[in-house]
Scaffold this motif. Structure first.
Motif, PDB file in Angstrom:
ATOM      1  N   PRO A  98       0.819  -1.219   0.000  1.00  0.00           N
ATOM      2  CA  PRO A  98       0.000   0.000   0.000  1.00  0.00           C
ATOM      3  C   PRO A  98       0.852   1.269   0.000  1.00  0.00           C
ATOM      4  N   GLU A  99       1.994   1.228   0.657  1.00  0.00           N
ATOM      5  CA  GLU A  99       2.856   2.409   0.704  1.00  0.00           C
ATOM      6  C   GLU A  99       3.347   2.793  -0.686  1.00  0.00           C
ATOM      7  N   GLU A 100       3.722   1.802  -1.473  1.00  0.00           N
ATOM      8  CA  GLU A 100       4.173   2.090  -2.836  1.00  0.00           C
ATOM      9  C   GLU A 100       3.026   2.611  -3.699  1.00  0.00           C
ATOM     10  N   ALA A 101       1.829   2.122  -3.435  1.00  0.00           N
ATOM     11  CA  ALA A 101       0.665   2.537  -4.220  1.00  0.00           C
ATOM     12  C   ALA A 101       0.258   3.973  -3.924  1.00  0.00           C
ATOM     13  N   ARG A 102       0.504   4.422  -2.716  1.00  0.00           N
ATOM     14  CA  ARG A 102       0.050   5.747  -2.280  1.00  0.00           C
ATOM     15  C   ARG A 102       0.504   6.851  -3.249  1.00  0.00           C
ATOM     16  N   GLY A 103       1.750   6.804  -3.675  1.00  0.00           N
ATOM     17  CA  GLY A 103       2.262   7.831  -4.593  1.00  0.00           C
ATOM     18  C   GLY A 103       1.508   7.857  -5.906  1.00  0.00           C
ATOM     19  N   TRP A 104       1.140   6.689  -6.402  1.00  0.00           N
ATOM     20  CA  TRP A 104       0.368   6.632  -7.653  1.00  0.00           C
ATOM     21  C   TRP A 104      -1.026   7.214  -7.468  1.00  0.00           C
ATOM     22  N   PHE A 105      -1.656   6.891  -6.347  1.00  0.00           N
ATOM     23  CA  PHE A 105      -2.980   7.447  -6.073  1.00  0.00           C
ATOM     24  C   PHE A 105      -2.922   8.962  -5.907  1.00  0.00           C
ATOM     25  N   GLU A 106      -1.879   9.449  -5.266  1.00  0.00           N
ATOM     26  CA  GLU A 106      -1.731  10.896  -5.105  1.00  0.00           C
ATOM     27  C   GLU A 106      -1.549  11.586  -6.455  1.00  0.00           C
ATOM     28  N   ARG A 107      -0.755  10.996  -7.337  1.00  0.00           N
ATOM     29  CA  ARG A 107      -0.595  11.569  -8.678  1.00  0.00           C
ATOM     30  C   ARG A 107      -1.923  11.552  -9.426  1.00  0.00           C
ATOM     31  N   ALA A 108      -2.679  10.475  -9.270  1.00  0.00           N
ATOM     32  CA  ALA A 108      -3.980  10.369  -9.945  1.00  0.00           C
ATOM     33  C   ALA A 108      -4.914  11.482  -9.493  1.00  0.00           C
ATOM     34  N   ASN A 109      -4.898  11.786  -8.217  1.00  0.00           N
ATOM     35  CA  ASN A 109      -5.800  12.803  -7.678  1.00  0.00           C
ATOM     36  C   ASN A 109      -5.554  14.194  -8.247  1.00  0.00           C
ATOM     37  N   ALA A 110      -4.386  14.421  -8.805  1.00  0.00           N
ATOM     38  CA  ALA A 110      -4.056  15.733  -9.367  1.00  0.00           C
ATOM     39  C   ALA A 110      -4.437  15.854 -10.845  1.00  0.00           C
ATOM     40  N   LEU A 111      -4.991  14.794 -11.421  1.00  0.00           N
ATOM     41  CA  LEU A 111      -5.268  14.769 -12.863  1.00  0.00           C
ATOM     42  C   LEU A 111      -6.754  14.566 -13.144  1.00  0.00           C
ATOM     43  N   GLN A 112      -7.128  14.798 -14.390  1.00  0.00           N
ATOM     44  CA  GLN A 112      -8.486  14.536 -14.877  1.00  0.00           C
ATOM     45  C   GLN A 112      -8.492  13.205 -15.623  1.00  0.00           C
ATOM     46  N   ALA A 113      -9.589  12.485 -15.510  1.00  0.00           N
ATOM     47  CA  ALA A 113      -9.727  11.204 -16.210  1.00  0.00           C
ATOM     48  C   ALA A 113     -10.132  11.432 -17.658  1.00  0.00           C
ATOM     49  N   ASP A 114      -9.557  10.634 -18.526  1.00  0.00           N
ATOM     50  CA  ASP A 114      -9.998  10.592 -19.920  1.00  0.00           C
ATOM     51  C   ASP A 114     -11.389   9.961 -19.911  1.00  0.00           C
ATOM     52  N   PRO A 115     -12.377  10.566 -20.551  1.00  0.00           N
ATOM     53  CA  PRO A 115     -13.735  10.012 -20.493  1.00  0.00           C
ATOM     54  C   PRO A 115     -13.868   8.643 -21.160  1.00  0.00           C
ATOM     55  N   GLU A 116     -12.904   8.255 -21.952  1.00  0.00           N
ATOM     56  CA  GLU A 116     -12.975   6.956 -22.628  1.00  0.00           C
ATOM     57  C   GLU A 116     -12.322   5.834 -21.817  1.00  0.00           C
ATOM     58  N   SER A 117     -11.482   6.166 -20.849  1.00  0.00           N
ATOM     59  CA  SER A 117     -10.837   5.132 -20.037  1.00  0.00           C
ATOM     60  C   SER A 117     -11.659   4.880 -18.782  1.00  0.00           C
ATOM     61  N   TRP A 118     -11.221   3.934 -17.969  1.00  0.00           N
ATOM     62  CA  TRP A 118     -11.943   3.629 -16.751  1.00  0.00           C
ATOM     63  C   TRP A 118     -10.971   3.159 -15.672  1.00  0.00           C
ATOM     64  N   GLU A 119     -11.479   3.161 -14.441  1.00  0.00           N
ATOM     65  CA  GLU A 119     -10.707   2.719 -13.294  1.00  0.00           C
ATOM     66  C   GLU A 119     -10.803   1.213 -13.144  1.00  0.00           C
ATOM     67  N   ALA A 120      -9.699   0.610 -12.726  1.00  0.00           N
ATOM     68  CA  ALA A 120      -9.717  -0.789 -12.311  1.00  0.00           C
ATOM     69  C   ALA A 120     -10.523  -0.876 -11.023  1.00  0.00           C
ATOM     70  N   TYR A 121     -11.113  -2.017 -10.794  1.00  0.00           N
ATOM     71  CA  TYR A 121     -11.866  -2.221  -9.559  1.00  0.00           C
ATOM     72  C   TYR A 121     -10.896  -2.166  -8.385  1.00  0.00           C
ATOM     73  N   PHE A 122     -11.294  -1.472  -7.324  1.00  0.00           N
ATOM     74  CA  PHE A 122     -10.417  -1.350  -6.174  1.00  0.00           C
ATOM     75  C   PHE A 122     -11.219  -1.371  -4.885  1.00  0.00           C
ATOM     76  N   ASP A 123     -10.897  -2.337  -4.036  1.00  0.00           N
ATOM     77  CA  ASP A 123     -11.481  -2.429  -2.707  1.00  0.00           C
ATOM     78  C   ASP A 123     -10.327  -2.668  -1.739  1.00  0.00           C
ATOM     79  N   PRO A 124      -9.771  -1.604  -1.158  1.00  0.00           N
ATOM     80  CA  PRO A 124      -8.610  -1.768  -0.291  1.00  0.00           C
ATOM     81  C   PRO A 124      -8.880  -2.623   0.940  1.00  0.00           C
ATOM     82  N   GLN A 125     -10.126  -2.772   1.318  1.00  0.00           N
ATOM     83  CA  GLN A 125     -10.478  -3.583   2.478  1.00  0.00           C
ATOM     84  C   GLN A 125     -10.681  -5.053   2.115  1.00  0.00           C
ATOM     85  N   GLY A 126     -10.841  -5.323   0.822  1.00  0.00           N
ATOM     86  CA  GLY A 126     -11.200  -6.675   0.387  1.00  0.00           C
ATOM     87  C   GLY A 126     -10.063  -7.545  -0.063  1.00  0.00           C
ATOM     88  N   GLN A 127      -8.830  -7.121   0.167  1.00  0.00           N
ATOM     89  CA  GLN A 127      -7.679  -7.908  -0.276  1.00  0.00           C
ATOM     90  C   GLN A 127      -7.986  -9.331  -0.152  1.00  0.00           C
TER      91      GLN A 127
END
Length: 127
Positions: A98-127
């Motif tokens: 999760p620590e390594e992932a945090r930086g990627w999530f932080e970078r994502a939060n600073a950007l806009q999503a392309d309307p044609e792409s989508w997010e992978a399913y993510f449930d941090p509690q459901g590992q």
């Protein structure tokens, strides 16, 4: 983007959305979606949208190392799509820590999503 590539991305997205609603179609739809995107990558190996969508598909299929490889290519090609970085966070979270992932999530939060792409399913509690 050519109409053929955009059509493939849209069709892949519909398959993924259908798989979430009808779980008995999960394997078939994800396999078809992956094939659609990979077929388009043959002539467009550096296409950021295709790489981002492939990363989402691979992460959802739990092929995290492959997802990271595809998403790293999108990043190297200059992606500014929020979903590229979010999907990388998902793949890294599941594959590494999760620590390594945090930086990627932080970078994502600073950007806009392309309307044609989508997010992978993510449930941090459901590992």
């Amino acid at each position: 983007m050519s109409d053929q590539r955009l059509d493939a991305v849209r069709q892949a997205r519909r398959l993924i959305e259908e798989a979430y609603k009808l779980t008995h179609l999960w394997e078939r739809n994800y396999s078809r979606a992956r094939s659609l995107v990979e077929d388009q990558l043959v002539g467009n190996a550096d296409d950021i949208l295709l790489l981002t969508c492939l990363g989402a598909i691979l992460a959802d299929q739990r092929h995290h190392l492959e997802a990271v490889r595809a998403l790293k290519r999108a990043v190297a090609n200059g992606s500014t799509d929020r979903n590229t970085y979010f999907n990388m966070g998902v793949a890294v979270f599941e594959w590494r820590t999760p620590e390594e992932a945090r930086g990627w999530f932080e970078r994502a939060n600073a950007l806009q999503a392309d309307p044609e792409s989508w997010e992978a399913y993510f449930d941090p509690q459901g590992q």
